[in-house]
Scaffold this motif. Structure first.
Motif, mmCIF file in Angstrom:
data_model
loop_
_atom_site.group_PDB
_atom_site.id
_atom_site.type_symbol
_atom_site.label_atom_id
_atom_site.label_comp_id
_atom_site.label_asym_id
_atom_site.label_seq_id
_atom_site.Cartn_x
_atom_site.Cartn_y
_atom_site.Cartn_z
ATOM 1 N N LEU A 199 0.827 -1.201 0.000
ATOM 2 C CA LEU A 199 0.000 0.000 0.000
ATOM 3 C C LEU A 199 0.862 1.252 0.000
ATOM 4 C CD1 LEU A 199 -2.624 -0.992 2.742
ATOM 5 C CD2 LEU A 199 -2.871 -1.187 0.254
ATOM 6 N N ASN A 200 0.318 2.308 -0.595
ATOM 7 C CA ASN A 200 0.966 3.611 -0.571
ATOM 8 C C ASN A 200 0.668 4.318 0.749
ATOM 9 O OD1 ASN A 200 2.010 3.434 -3.305
ATOM 10 N ND2 ASN A 200 -0.121 3.694 -3.982
ATOM 11 N N ALA A 201 1.243 5.503 0.932
ATOM 12 C CA ALA A 201 1.071 6.233 2.188
ATOM 13 C C ALA A 201 -0.382 6.581 2.458
ATOM 14 C CB ALA A 201 1.931 7.501 2.172
ATOM 15 N N ASP A 202 -1.196 6.752 1.401
ATOM 16 C CA ASP A 202 -2.619 7.077 1.582
ATOM 17 C C ASP A 202 -3.488 5.822 1.610
ATOM 18 O OD1 ASP A 202 -2.450 6.236 -1.026
ATOM 19 O OD2 ASP A 202 -3.407 8.012 -1.894
ATOM 20 N N TYR A 203 -2.851 4.653 1.759
ATOM 21 C CA TYR A 203 -3.510 3.347 1.865
ATOM 22 C C TYR A 203 -4.114 2.867 0.547
ATOM 23 C CZ TYR A 203 -2.968 4.427 6.797
ATOM 24 O OH TYR A 203 -2.444 4.764 8.010
ATOM 25 N N SER A 204 -3.777 3.513 -0.542
ATOM 26 C CA SER A 204 -4.171 2.996 -1.856
ATOM 27 C C SER A 204 -3.228 1.859 -2.246
ATOM 28 C CB SER A 204 -4.136 4.106 -2.908
ATOM 29 O OG SER A 204 -2.813 4.608 -3.057
ATOM 30 N N THR A 205 -3.670 1.014 -3.165
ATOM 31 C CA THR A 205 -2.893 -0.166 -3.546
ATOM 32 C C THR A 205 -1.777 0.190 -4.516
ATOM 33 O OG1 THR A 205 -4.782 -1.625 -3.226
ATOM 34 C CG2 THR A 205 -3.008 -2.443 -4.620
ATOM 35 N N ASP A 206 -0.584 -0.282 -4.205
ATOM 36 C CA ASP A 206 0.527 -0.186 -5.147
ATOM 37 C C ASP A 206 0.609 -1.463 -5.982
ATOM 38 O OD1 ASP A 206 3.390 1.099 -5.830
ATOM 39 O OD2 ASP A 206 3.639 -1.049 -5.505
ATOM 40 N N SER A 207 0.655 -2.615 -5.320
ATOM 41 C CA SER A 207 0.736 -3.903 -6.009
ATOM 42 C C SER A 207 0.519 -4.986 -4.973
ATOM 43 C CB SER A 207 2.104 -4.068 -6.703
ATOM 44 O OG SER A 207 3.152 -3.924 -5.768
ATOM 45 N N TRP A 208 0.628 -6.236 -5.402
ATOM 46 C CA TRP A 208 0.543 -7.337 -4.448
ATOM 47 C C TRP A 208 1.317 -8.535 -4.960
ATOM 48 C CZ3 TRP A 208 -4.127 -5.757 -6.906
ATOM 49 C CH2 TRP A 208 -4.573 -6.629 -7.910
ATOM 50 N N LEU A 209 1.627 -9.419 -4.041
ATOM 51 C CA LEU A 209 2.250 -10.702 -4.346
ATOM 52 C C LEU A 209 1.292 -11.802 -3.911
ATOM 53 C CD1 LEU A 209 5.799 -9.826 -3.107
ATOM 54 C CD2 LEU A 209 5.411 -10.980 -5.280
ATOM 55 N N SER A 210 1.048 -12.745 -4.797
ATOM 56 C CA SER A 210 0.162 -13.862 -4.486
ATOM 57 C C SER A 210 0.349 -14.911 -5.574
ATOM 58 C CB SER A 210 -1.304 -13.402 -4.435
ATOM 59 O OG SER A 210 -1.776 -13.088 -5.746
ATOM 60 N N TYR A 211 -0.468 -15.956 -5.536
ATOM 61 C CA TYR A 211 -0.339 -16.980 -6.572
ATOM 62 C C TYR A 211 -0.740 -16.445 -7.943
ATOM 63 C CZ TYR A 211 -5.407 -17.782 -6.837
ATOM 64 O OH TYR A 211 -6.761 -17.643 -7.032
ATOM 65 N N THR A 212 -1.472 -15.309 -7.979
ATOM 66 C CA THR A 212 -1.814 -14.698 -9.263
ATOM 67 C C THR A 212 -0.813 -13.626 -9.671
ATOM 68 O OG1 THR A 212 -3.214 -13.012 -8.217
ATOM 69 C CG2 THR A 212 -4.262 -15.096 -8.847
ATOM 70 N N SER A 213 0.147 -13.338 -8.801
ATOM 71 C CA SER A 213 1.183 -12.348 -9.093
ATOM 72 C C SER A 213 2.458 -12.812 -8.407
ATOM 73 C CB SER A 213 0.761 -10.959 -8.584
ATOM 74 O OG SER A 213 1.769 -10.005 -8.836
ATOM 75 N N LEU A 214 3.161 -13.747 -9.052
ATOM 76 C CA LEU A 214 4.291 -14.427 -8.424
ATOM 77 C C LEU A 214 5.492 -13.514 -8.224
ATOM 78 C CD1 LEU A 214 4.134 -17.818 -10.376
ATOM 79 C CD2 LEU A 214 3.416 -17.383 -8.017
ATOM 80 N N LYS A 215 5.584 -12.462 -9.020
ATOM 81 C CA LYS A 215 6.703 -11.523 -8.897
ATOM 82 C C LYS A 215 6.159 -10.102 -8.958
ATOM 83 C CE LYS A 215 10.466 -12.513 -11.267
ATOM 84 N NZ LYS A 215 11.335 -12.898 -12.416
ATOM 85 N N ALA A 216 6.609 -9.278 -8.018
ATOM 86 C CA ALA A 216 6.273 -7.857 -8.032
ATOM 87 C C ALA A 216 7.525 -7.100 -7.619
ATOM 88 C CB ALA A 216 5.100 -7.560 -7.088
ATOM 89 N N VAL A 217 7.412 -5.789 -7.550
ATOM 90 C CA VAL A 217 8.586 -4.987 -7.228
ATOM 91 C C VAL A 217 9.148 -5.416 -5.880
ATOM 92 C CG1 VAL A 217 9.425 -2.670 -6.754
ATOM 93 C CG2 VAL A 217 7.728 -3.043 -8.561
#
Length: 723
Positions: free
Chosen positions: A513-531
């Protein structure tokens, strides 16, 4: 019985009872024992090592086998942690690449080709139908062979095991501490108290047992050995009946009462009769639990025992055949008429209830004069209110200066959390400040002023454990709302679960999450690699246990918050599986090793709560770039199945914001209250430990403290809460 309680002692106190055995030359075996402990992040204290060295080798090995098994369970090393991708975190593929690879293999398999082609023709593909998806394609031993050895680091966790006294003394003291706790225990600790009570029911007892659930567990043991029961309300008897039926002594969940032996029925009815005979007004307490009392009456058959008529009255009230006006109804009558002063006069006879109603009374008061009267009444009865309630109310009003419309979090006794907009008007500072000052003065008077206070600075931001249910059983677990520093370059989460009967699929994910609690990205079985991170791959069943991991390089993570979560995609809940736990590890940038390395584990907690989404804690990047953790111990309701991080990101962000922005009372608050000009306070900064007795408060006990020192660590932090 003795052997079964020794692990309990280690878990609660990080002490081994003074080892017994014939004298001998056990130094070599003791050093081997210490080395084996180091591999899982533990070590022997100097005194314990010396004691073991003077025993025979056989005695040392006997102690080592039991202890290694216990500490392995404490840290999560008692199971095999495999990973879907054999060389995780290296060579984790992109999600689409991985799925394509699974499809290609399925099309090359005669047994699955036709099914997969049919699905592709309709444009929808069920990943679980692919033979290589979700199931380990290698053995645990093959995974180990593919991994580099862990390089030891100065940052690895080291938990010291200390030398205790004889087992009987240690267990008796632990029993007194748990039974006499001023705050409710968690479910796991209640089970431990039950085991200890069975052993200690006829021995020394606490001066008081203020927590009713603890009293029920102790009464169960006392009943079994024919000791007098500790009863002063009809609800005490109801809780005892729940304990005897294997039910919930907290009364949160309904209990199916068993058929009870005649001597037990007589004891319960006699107890009810004595309570009501001494104070007939206690009958009013029945209204809060009418249905359980009615069901209990069907099991106790009070009509067969005319010598206890007051017990029969209890069940007559439950059935509505006898009137017993409740205390709450009298208060509600005054509140319905907005008679604040009248409600306060009634509530002054029940100080705890007055304190719990303070916010409402202050909001509906007609003017400042009425508000002053409410505060004055609270100050008068404060000496009769438990320390836990005083501190809870103090924390509540500290956070009541916020503007209307801010998120307000609700958390029940099972850890279920939900957020709503706070539509209450703020409590004006002119009311809050005098009330808070009075509560501080009352609390200051209850706290002992130690001659010398030695502090581990890392404990200062630990939230006061006002309830054992605001935490979870495990290693290195802090109460909800605590803040702790995160010192490491790699952050790795892990979850393990083993299903009981049906196929169960837990999914580990991390929401960034960003500082304002908005989503930046996520890691999960549907997103095996993120920043900055990699996911170890999806395990979709766990008949013999399964693990998932997420690895993050903290210097590459974008955003402000990292929120690990465990989603139930299918199958059994957290309280239904055979076993489930979550934790995190910290490693230096160059440390390799297996996906799970016990000496790098900083926290391991049991997953036991209502809800289909678990939120153990949140990690936050501070303005100076350093990371810290704030502990949540929350469960969201979620869906009955198919819970995914991308679907719950909004609700998770709301909960995280509500907890992060709430200010908890911490150990620092109590220290500030008791420290004055005559109190010597010293922070433990790695220097020598004082030779004289001190009061020590820290995350773990340091070596070398004077034996007469009072020691408060995570294991008994509840002892800071005065009665």
């Amino acid at each position: 019985m003795v052997h079964s309680l020794e692990p309990l002692l280690v878990r609660h106190t990080h002490r081994l009872s003074s080892p017994k055995g014939t004298a001998g030359q056990g130094a070599a075996a003791a050093r081997q024992f210490d080395a084996a402990l180091t591999s899982v992040g533990f070590k022997l204290s100097a005194r314990l090592l010396e004691r073991l060295s003077g025993l025979s080798e056989a005695a040392v090995l006997h102690t080592a086998r039991r202890t290694l098994r216990t500490v392995g369970e404490m840290v999560g090393d008692h199971v095999q942690h495999n990973a879907y991708f054999i060389d995780f975190p290296a060579n984790v593929p992109d999600t689409e690449e991985f799925w394509t690879r699974c499809v290609v293999k399925a099309l090359a398999d005669d047994s699955s080709r036709e099914n997969v082609l049919g699905q592709l023709a309709h444009g929808v593909l069920n990943l679980l139908s692919l033979p290589t998806y979700g199931r380990y394609q290698h053995t645990y031993e093959e995974m180990l062979a593919a991994q580099d050895e862990l390089i030891e680091s100065a940052g690895d966790r080291v938990t010291v095991l200390h030398l205790g006294r004889d087992l009987d003394t240690e267990l008796a003291d632990l029993y007194l501490a748990l039974a006499g706790s001023t705050t409710p225990l968690g479910d796991e600790h209640l089970l431990d108290l039950r085991a200890l009570a069975e052993r200690c029911a006829l021995g020394p007892q606490p001066d008081t047992i203020p927590v009713r659930e603890n009293r029920a567990v102790v009464n169960e043991a006392r009943l079994a050995v024919g000791a007098d029961l500790l009863l002063d309300t009809v609800t005490d008897v109801l809780r005892l009946a729940c304990a005897l039926s294997g039910g919930d002594v907290t009364l949160r969940e309904p209990t199916r009462f068993r058929s009870l032996p005649r001597p037990v029925r007589r004891a319960l009815l006699a107890g009810l009769d004595a309570v009501v005979a001494a104070n007939p007004a206690k009958l009013a307490d029945v209204h809060a639990h009418r249905e359980p009392f009615k069901r209990l009456g069907e099991r106790l058959h009070p009509h067969e025992y005319p010598r206890w008529p007051h017990a029969a009255d209890v069940f007559a009230v439950a059935r509505g055949e006898r009137e017993a006006r409740s205390f709450d109804s009298r208060v509600e009558e005054r509140l319905d008429e907005f008679d604040v002063r009248g409600a306060v006069r009634i509530l002054e006879s029940a100080p705890g209830k007055l304190f719990r109603a303070l916010d409402l009374l202050l909001r509906i008061a007609a003017d400042q004069e009425e508000r002053d009267a409410v505060v004055a009444a609270a100050v008068r009865v404060a000496p009769d209110v438990s320390g836990r309630v005083l501190l809870s109310v103090r924390e509540h009003f500290h956070n009541r200066g916020r503007e209307t419309g801010e998120p307000r979090i609700f958390i029940n006794g099972r850890g279920r959390g939900w957020v709503a907009e706070d539509d209450r008007p703020p409590v004006p500072a002119a009311v809050r400040d005098p009330l808070i000052a009075a509560l501080d003065a009352e609390m200051r008077g209850r706290l002992p002023a130690p001659d010398r206070l030695l502090l581990d600075p890392e404990v200062l931001d630990v939230a006061l454990p006002l309830s054992g249910r605001a935490s979870a059983a495990g290693l290195g677990v802090l109460p909800r709302g605590s803040v702790s520093a995160v010192d490491g370059e790699q952050l790795r989460f892990f979850v393990y679960w083993r299903e009981s009967g049906q196929r169960t699929d837990y999914d580990l994910a991390a929401l960034l999450l960003n500082a304002d609690y908005s989503t930046d990205s996520w890691l999960s079985y549907t997103s095996l690699k993120a920043v900055g991170g990699e996911h170890s791959g999806d395990a979709t069943e766990a008949p013999k246990g399964a693990s998932e991991f997420i690895n993050l390089a903290l210097d590459r993570v974008r955003g402000t918050f990292i929120v690990p979560q465990v989603n139930i995609f299918a199958g059994e809940g957290f309280e239904e599986v055979e076993e489930s736990f979550f934790g995190f590890m910290l490693r230096d940038g160059e440390q390799k090793g297996r996906p799970f390395e016990p000496r790098t584990v900083r926290m391991k907690s049991e997953l036991r709560g209502q809800g289909r989404v678990a939120l153990p804690l949140v990690f936050r990047r501070d303005d100076d770039g350093r990371w810290s953790a704030k502990w949540l111990h929350l469960y969201l309701k979620g869906l009955s199945s198919d819970n995914r991080v991308e679907d719950n990101q909004i609700s998770v962000a709301k909960v995280v914001r509500a907890v992060v922005e709430r200010e908890q009372l911490t150990v620092r608050y109590l220290v500030d209250l008791v420290t004055g000009g005559d109190t010597v306070v010293r922070l433990l900064d790695g220097g020598p430990v004082p030779q004289e007795p001190v009061t020590y408060i820290g995350l773990e006990r340091p070596e070398g403290l004077h034996p007469d020192s009072r020691v408060i660590t995570l294991e008994n932090l509840r002892d800071l809460i005065p009665g």
